[in-house]
Every structure is written in structure tokens, then in C-alpha cells.
Motif scaffolding. Sequence first.
Motif, short mmCIF file in Angstrom:
data_model
loop_
_atom_site.label_atom_id
_atom_site.label_comp_id
_atom_site.label_asym_id
_atom_site.label_seq_id
_atom_site.Cartn_x
_atom_site.Cartn_y
_atom_site.Cartn_z
N GLY A 1 -4.71 35.05 44.96
CA GLY A 1 -3.44 35.01 44.27
C GLY A 1 -3.47 35.74 42.94
N VAL A 2 -2.29 36.18 42.50
CA VAL A 2 -2.16 36.86 41.21
C VAL A 2 -1.55 35.91 40.19
N ALA A 3 -1.56 36.32 38.94
CA ALA A 3 -1.01 35.50 37.87
C ALA A 3 0.45 35.14 38.14
N LEU A 4 0.85 33.97 37.68
CA LEU A 4 2.21 33.49 37.89
C LEU A 4 3.13 33.99 36.78
N GLY A 5 4.36 34.34 37.18
CA GLY A 5 5.34 34.84 36.23
C GLY A 5 5.48 36.34 36.25
N VAL A 6 4.66 37.03 37.05
CA VAL A 6 4.67 38.50 37.08
C VAL A 6 5.81 39.01 37.94
N MET A 7 5.95 38.46 39.16
CA MET A 7 7.03 38.88 40.05
C MET A 7 7.40 37.73 40.98
N PRO A 8 8.66 37.66 41.39
CA PRO A 8 9.10 36.55 42.23
C PRO A 8 8.70 36.75 43.69
N GLY A 9 8.84 35.67 44.46
CA GLY A 9 8.69 35.76 45.90
C GLY A 9 7.28 35.89 46.40
N LEU A 10 6.30 35.49 45.63
CA LEU A 10 4.91 35.62 46.07
C LEU A 10 4.47 34.37 46.81
N ASP A 11 3.66 34.57 47.84
CA ASP A 11 3.04 33.46 48.55
C ASP A 11 1.60 33.33 48.09
N TYR A 12 1.19 32.09 47.87
CA TYR A 12 -0.18 31.83 47.40
C TYR A 12 -0.94 31.09 48.50
N GLN A 13 -2.04 31.69 48.89
CA GLN A 13 -2.88 31.08 49.92
C GLN A 13 -3.73 29.98 49.30
N GLU A 14 -4.17 29.08 50.15
CA GLU A 14 -5.05 28.02 49.67
C GLU A 14 -6.30 27.95 50.53
N ASP A 15 -7.31 27.33 50.00
CA ASP A 15 -8.56 27.15 50.71
C ASP A 15 -9.02 25.72 50.46
N LEU B 1 -11.28 18.74 49.07
CA LEU B 1 -10.60 19.45 47.98
C LEU B 1 -9.84 20.63 48.55
N THR B 2 -8.55 20.70 48.28
CA THR B 2 -7.76 21.89 48.60
C THR B 2 -7.33 22.53 47.29
N TYR B 3 -7.29 23.85 47.28
CA TYR B 3 -7.00 24.52 46.01
C TYR B 3 -6.33 25.87 46.26
N ALA B 4 -5.64 26.35 45.23
CA ALA B 4 -5.04 27.69 45.23
C ALA B 4 -5.29 28.29 43.86
N ASN B 5 -5.49 29.59 43.83
CA ASN B 5 -5.87 30.27 42.60
C ASN B 5 -4.88 31.39 42.30
N GLY B 6 -4.27 31.33 41.12
CA GLY B 6 -3.36 32.37 40.68
C GLY B 6 -3.99 33.25 39.62
N GLY B 7 -4.88 34.15 40.02
CA GLY B 7 -5.49 35.11 39.11
C GLY B 7 -6.45 34.52 38.10
N VAL C 1 2.74 24.79 45.81
CA VAL C 1 2.98 24.47 44.41
C VAL C 1 2.98 25.74 43.56
N LEU C 2 1.97 26.58 43.73
CA LEU C 2 1.89 27.81 42.94
C LEU C 2 3.04 28.75 43.26
N SER C 3 3.44 28.82 44.53
CA SER C 3 4.56 29.68 44.90
C SER C 3 5.85 29.23 44.23
N GLU C 4 6.08 27.93 44.20
CA GLU C 4 7.31 27.42 43.59
C GLU C 4 7.29 27.62 42.08
N VAL C 5 6.15 27.34 41.44
CA VAL C 5 6.05 27.52 39.99
C VAL C 5 6.24 28.98 39.63
N ASN C 6 5.66 29.88 40.40
CA ASN C 6 5.83 31.30 40.14
C ASN C 6 7.29 31.71 40.22
N THR C 7 7.99 31.23 41.23
CA THR C 7 9.41 31.55 41.38
C THR C 7 10.22 31.05 40.19
N LEU C 8 9.95 29.84 39.76
CA LEU C 8 10.68 29.26 38.64
C LEU C 8 10.38 29.98 37.33
#
Length: 390
Positions: free
Chosen positions: A297-311, A270-276, A238-245
Motif C-alpha cells: 500500500g501507498v501513503a494515505l491522502g495521496v489519491m482517492p479510490g485505492l484498495d489496500y491489501q492485507e496479510d 494478526l491481520t494487518y495492512a500497510n500504507g507506505g 479500514v485503510l481504503s476508507e480512511v484514504n478516501t475520507l
Amino acid sequence: MQDALQDSYKILVVDDEPDLEPLILQRMRRNIRSGRYSFVFAGNGIEALERLTTEPDIDMVVSDINMPQMDGLTLLEQIPKVDPNVRSVIISAYGDMRNIRTAMNRGAFDFVTKPLDFEDLQITIDRTLQHMSEWKEALQSRDKLVALQNELDVASKMQQSILPTSFPETPEFEIYGNMNPARNVGGDFYDLIPMDNGRVGLCVADVSDKGVPAALFMMSSRTLLKGSAIGMGDPGGVLSEVNTLLTENNETMMFVTLVYALYDPETGYLTYANGGHCNPLVVHPDGSSTELALTGGVALGVMPGLDYQEDSATLNPGDTLILYTDGVSEAMNASGEEFGVERLQRIFANQPPTSARMTIEAIMQAVSDFAGDTPQSDDVTCLVLRRSPR
């Protein structure tokens, strides 16, 4: 003072003495030639009002008091009705303090005495025009502040319009959220997303910048997140797609930090991912607490093509999950100290949460008590999920 008066000013001289016009034009010729001053003349108050009405670019009036048809004191009362920003200086006989006092009470900025000392007149004109320029700058600043406040009010309404107003409360879990805005910045948001099989998605986010642009980016981020969450499911994807968009059309170079979690009430999984974003906190029934592991993960909207890990983690019965923005952890008191995560944990050390709402209220109160009257630069936002004790 002369350096501050670089613009050209138009001055209306009002006096019934015919010799005054050529005398002023002669003594002020250098300023006239340089374009700093231009003079127009009237023989009484009635003519002066006609001039002010037909020539709205007049900046200043220099007027005698004793004139036929309409005297200078009456003129002073009429000038604000034509243009309240025009400054006035009166010419009075030496020692005529009664008329001078009346003139000042009617709005005259300053006065000069007869016979005219042109050096004193020059200083008085400069001082009056300087004051007028500063007044106009103050008005412009006020108008900008009003416009800015209007923009922030719009941003605040946009921000409030997307926040959930009802929260689920079931035998298995309850959720509650709240935001205390700081200066109507329009940057934080939280959301609940009902998913299949009874699962629920939770998000807390913080958009960079302030005002309407931040509110627009916030609404876009929220819409994209909700659509991606429903379409994809797993938080990392989800975070990867939102970041790309977000990066596809981000000319403003804004970004958003957020944490997105997917909760299964049947298992407490609970599964989660964190974008900065700030690390979520789990408070246990005994008052102890644990920060969830970072996912890098880093903040979303900074650069495209990022993969976000989850835990993942499991919320045990009675556990309380706290998602929050840095308006909580970075709230400052008068000494410049930050509230910090440790203070957040200490809130519940001796009084564990008994409900999601109580958890929010305790956090908001603790932050408020810590900050006191110190203005805060960021929203204080929390979203809490509490698994019911068995």
C-alpha cells in the motif's frame, strides 16, 4: 553600502548652531531629492525628545554634545526610553575622547568630529543606517522564530493529547508505546482500539509536514482511523476508507503513512495492512526476528479510490510485535549513517524481550546511543505488543 539602503530614512539633527541646518540641507541635497533621506532639526535635547515622541518614524539621531537646557550626553540616556531602536551618532570636538567614550558607553553607535567633514558624515550615516536595518531584520527573524516555536509547542501539545496514556496488560498479552519527539514536529502518533471479542487494533502513523497543520491532519487521521476500524474491522478495508475520507478535503496535500493491525489474543492471529509505512518486526523468544511481509500500500491522502491489501501472521507465545516509524530506522549519527533495520534487530539478538515496556526502552536507548548529540529530524515512535509465553 548605498545599494543596501534603498528605503527612505528620517534623521533628526540636534545642534544649537543655527547655521548647521541650512548647511546640512545644502550638502545632503542629492540624498534629500532622491527621497533617501529626510531631515528634521532640534536645538537641544529637550526639543529632540519632543520630536522623537511626536514623530515615531525617526530612524536616527545626529547630536552635538554641548547644548543648552539638555546636552547630548543626557539625551543619549533618554533616547532608548522613547525608542530603543533609534540609532545615535554624536558630534564632538576633535580630541575630546572623554566625552566620546562617555557617549559610546551611553549607547552612541558612532561619532564624527568638528569641524564637520560631510564626506565622513555621509559614510557614518550610511554605516549607522545599515546597522539599524540589519538589527530590525534580526528582530523580525527573532519574532518569527518565537511565533514558530509557539506553533510547534501547540502542535506538540496536540500530539501528546491523543496518545494513549494507559496500556493493557493481561495474562495473554501486554502492549506498551512511547514517542520521543524531535523538535516538537507533531507528526507521529500511535493508538490502541479495543474491538469486539477481546480483539485489539494497533496503529502507528507518521504525518507529513510539521507544526500545527501536521498536528491537525494527524488528529483527523486518527479520528477517521478509529471510526473506520470500529465500523469495518478488516485492516485493508479500514485503510481504503480512511484514504478516501482524507482525500475528499485535502487542500494542503498532506499525507500519512501508517500500519494498522488487528490482533486476536485467543489465537495470536494478526491481520494487518500497510500504507507506505515501515514494515513491522516480530522478535522471537530466541532473539531472532522476522519482518512481516509487505502489503504494497501507498501513503494515505495521496489519491482517492485505492484498495489496500492485507496479510496475516500468527504470533507464537513469547513473540513480540514491534510497530515503529522511520524516526527509528532513519535516525542518523554524526557520520550521516542511518540506524537501519539490522541494528534494530541486533538489539534483541543476545537479549530477547521480556516485556513490552522493556522492548520500547531498549529501542529508545539504542537509538539515542547511536545518534548521540546529532539533532534528529523526525519523532522516534514505537508501539509494541508481546504475546505472553506459555
